[in-house]
Design an enzyme around this catalytic site. Structure first.
Site, PDB file in Angstrom:
ATOM      1  N   GLY A 105      -6.359 -14.406  33.424  1.00  0.00           N
ATOM      2  CA  GLY A 105      -6.615 -14.611  31.995  1.00  0.00           C
ATOM      3  C   GLY A 105      -5.264 -15.259  31.291  1.00  0.00           C
ATOM      4  O   GLY A 105      -4.322 -15.595  31.957  1.00  0.00           O
ATOM      5  N   SER A 152      -1.494 -15.408  32.769  1.00  0.00           N
ATOM      6  CA  SER A 152      -1.187 -16.864  33.228  1.00  0.00           C
ATOM      7  C   SER A 152       0.007 -17.278  32.731  1.00  0.00           C
ATOM      8  O   SER A 152       0.937 -17.915  33.213  1.00  0.00           O
ATOM      9  CB  SER A 152      -2.379 -17.658  33.039  1.00  0.00           C
ATOM     10  OG  SER A 152      -3.459 -17.413  33.471  1.00  0.00           O
ATOM     11  N   GLU A 211      -1.923  -8.778   3.835  1.00  0.00           N
ATOM     12  CA  GLU A 211      -1.789  -9.279   5.035  1.00  0.00           C
ATOM     13  C   GLU A 211      -3.263  -9.735   5.820  1.00  0.00           C
ATOM     14  O   GLU A 211      -3.299 -10.466   6.732  1.00  0.00           O
ATOM     15  CB  GLU A 211      -1.156  -8.423   6.097  1.00  0.00           C
ATOM     16  CG  GLU A 211      -1.728  -6.865   6.667  1.00  0.00           C
ATOM     17  CD  GLU A 211      -1.563  -5.865   5.421  1.00  0.00           C
ATOM     18  OE1 GLU A 211      -1.812  -4.869   5.755  1.00  0.00           O
ATOM     19  OE2 GLU A 211      -1.084  -6.397   4.238  1.00  0.00           O
ATOM     20  N   HIS A 232      -3.745  -5.055   0.508  1.00  0.00           N
ATOM     21  CA  HIS A 232      -2.932  -5.417   1.786  1.00  0.00           C
ATOM     22  C   HIS A 232      -3.253  -6.882   1.846  1.00  0.00           C
ATOM     23  O   HIS A 232      -4.148  -7.667   1.735  1.00  0.00           O
ATOM     24  CB  HIS A 232      -4.153  -4.857   2.797  1.00  0.00           C
ATOM     25  CG  HIS A 232      -3.997  -3.533   3.212  1.00  0.00           C
ATOM     26  ND1 HIS A 232      -2.688  -3.138   3.850  1.00  0.00           N
ATOM     27  CD2 HIS A 232      -4.424  -2.328   2.640  1.00  0.00           C
ATOM     28  CE1 HIS A 232      -2.920  -1.819   3.909  1.00  0.00           C
ATOM     29  NE2 HIS A 232      -3.755  -1.350   3.333  1.00  0.00           N
ATOM     30  N   CYS A 264       0.982  -1.009   0.084  1.00  0.00           N
ATOM     31  CA  CYS A 264       0.073  -0.088  -0.011  1.00  0.00           C
ATOM     32  C   CYS A 264       1.049   1.281   0.042  1.00  0.00           C
ATOM     33  O   CYS A 264       1.567   1.604  -1.051  1.00  0.00           O
ATOM     34  CB  CYS A 264      -0.981   0.063   1.172  1.00  0.00           C
ATOM     35  SG  CYS A 264      -2.447   1.229   0.962  1.00  0.00           S
TER      36      CYS A 264
END
Length: 510
Positions: A225, A229, A171, A169, A82
């Site tokens: 979470g 963790s 990706e 794009h 881009c």
């Protein structure tokens, strides 16, 4: 361990971290660097490939981000995406102009299948476009290898110098052949083999932290979470009981979460865990606050202050562990990208905090974090816990927070999660939760008029949290969840389901 490296040059596009994510899917390590990184620094890193990202600027704009032209003479393959594509063309003598017709969204692209970049791509396909300018004429020595109806240079190459540019794009998941194209660039053009794995990452990170910390003491911000963790486990394996985990129960947790976290980490991990009950303190600070950014700042401030107080009780503490991951960083803004919303692990940190930070996961995406967790032996049920923001239910109660509202969203969320698990959808849906959007509406219950809260259900599919699609949950499950919430949660008479993708929306409502 010595790894091959691809550098991703950041020009401010919101998909920059996603490009890095896609490169790693190719089994190759990459780092993101700012556009003003000097040639000397680039040479020192010895990259095997360079990718220019997209960005919001025009190559003709004032103070527009650019690179030293010498980057194209390093003998290293370069791929521009881009804005990065337009910048390459501009610097090498091509012509960039304002497009007569802007291209946004899904676009049909015709590709030259003889190009190494499109090797193995059998048919033309859909690509994701988002540009105002376009390349009107490719630089001398470049060949056009893709076009659209309105874009004469949708992709270009200088095969001899291994310079490539694409206007679309590659990706994002919307580009049908995007990942294959990136694999071609990484493996066929850069000549790189798979060398990036979560097993090796975990080993290296444990070694790095062990060398950094030595015999010093570390405090971990543990929420239970996935991110915190895995971060805690990495540090625990590095320094053992020199790690103290502080679990702050701020009154903004999901149903039964506090008891579950305390039980699991003490029993299964043998960690030093201290649970701090400070619900009244947090709710007091948040009283009367409606602005989401202010909520996040308050919560970030209080988190650090609680840790400072607890650290004094523990003794000398030198480091603080946080579960910051890549999407946290990009959504908090970089030098060239606009801030979307401050993340609690980034923007909410007070400038005068008294710890040095250890963020072992800041280079990883969520799926990579889960993979590291599996490598470390964390139980499957914890590795696949639902993502939960540090501010907790504070950003799932829109507007002012009260205990009544928290209880409503907590109970509704528990029902939603229970039924998703019962339907065996809990691992196929990336994230799902209930939120309270601060909307009341008229209803009829038991032949009486009601004026009660609305619950919004949100569920998305994604692989990295950078982009997502709303989850197509079967109607019968949504119907069951709706009926249960209305019947079992006092103060609710309406359920709505959010069918917005990211972008334009974020996953969380605040």
């Amino acid at each position: 361990m010595k790894r091959d490296l691809v550098l991703v040059v950041d020009f401010g596009g919101q998909y920059n971290q996603l490009i890095a994510r896609r490169v790693r899917e190719c089994g190759v390590y990459c780092e993101i660097i700012p556009y003003d990184y000097t040639i000397e620094k680039i040479k020192a890193k010895n990259p095997k490939g360079i990718i220019f990202t997209g960005g919001p600027n025009s190559v003709y704009g004032e103070d527009t981000p650019t690179v030293e032209k010498e980057v194209f003479e390093l003998g290293v393959p370069v791929l521009g995406i881009c804005y990065g594509d337009q910048l390459m063309a501009h610097l090498l003598g091509g012509k960039v102009a304002t497009a007569p017709v802007r291209e946004y969204g899904k676009t049909n692209v015709k590709v030259d299948k003889s190009s190494k970049l499109f090797e193995g791509i059998e048919t033309d396909g859909i690509a994701w476009m988002s540009h105002t300018d376009y390349i009107e004429e490719a630089p001398k020595g470049f060949k056009v290898i893709a076009t659209t109806e309105v874009c004469p240079v949708a992709a270009m190459e200088n095969e001899e110098k291994r310079l490539y540019g694409v206007q679309f794009h590659a990706e994002v998941e919307h580009t049908q052949f995007g990942q294959k194209m990136l694999e071609n660039f990484i493996h066929n053009i850069c000549g790189l083999e798979n060398s990036w794995s979560m097993g090796s990452f975990a080993e290296e990170k444990i070694k790095e932290i062990k060398e950094l910390v030595g015999d010093k003491k570390v405090l971990c911000a543990l929420s239970g979470g996935v991110d915190s963790s895995v971060a805690a486990m990495i540090v625990h394996k590095a320094i053992g009981h020199n790690l103290t985990c502080i679990f702050v129960d701020h009154g903004l947790l999901r149903k039964d979460e506090g008891d579950t976290v305390e039980r699991v980490f003490k029993k299964e991990f043998d960690m030093n865990i201290k649970r701090v009950n400070v619900a009244d303190r947090f709710l007091g600070k948040l009283a009367g606050v409606s602005d989401p950014e202010t909520k996040r700042k308050i919560i970030g401030e209080e988190f650090i202050r609680v840790f400072e107080e607890e650290a004094k009780k523990v003794g000398q503490i030198d480091y603080l562990v946080q579960g910051t991951i890549y999407p946290d960083i990009v959504e908090s803004g970089t030098k060239t990208s606009a801030t979307i919303k401050s993340h609690h692990n980034v923007g909410g940190l007070p400038e005068d905090m008294q710890f040095e930070l250890i963020e072992p996961l800041r280079e990883l995406f969520k799926d990579e974090v889960r993979a590291v967790g599996e490598e470390l032996g964390i139980p499957h049920k914890l590795v696949w816990r639902q993502p939960f923001p540090g501010p907790g239910l504070a950003i799932r109660v829109l507007g002012e927070i009260t205990e009544e509202k928290l209880e409503i969203v907590r109970e509704a969320d528990a029902i939603f999660r229970e039924e998703i698990a019962n339907a065996n959808l809990d691992e196929s849906i990336w994230q799902y939760f209930a939120c309270l959007p601060n909307i009341r509406s008229v209803g009829v219950m038991g032949d009486e008029r009601t004026y009660s809260h609305t619950i919004a259900l949100r569920a998305v599919t994604s692989s990295d949290a950078m982009t997502s699609e709303w989850a197509r949950i079967p109607y019968e499950i949504l119907d069951l969840v709706s009926r249960r919430i209305v019947n079992e949660v006092k103060g609710v008479n309406r359920i709505v389901y959010d069918i917005t993708s990211k972008p334009p929306a974020t996953i969380e409502w605040e």
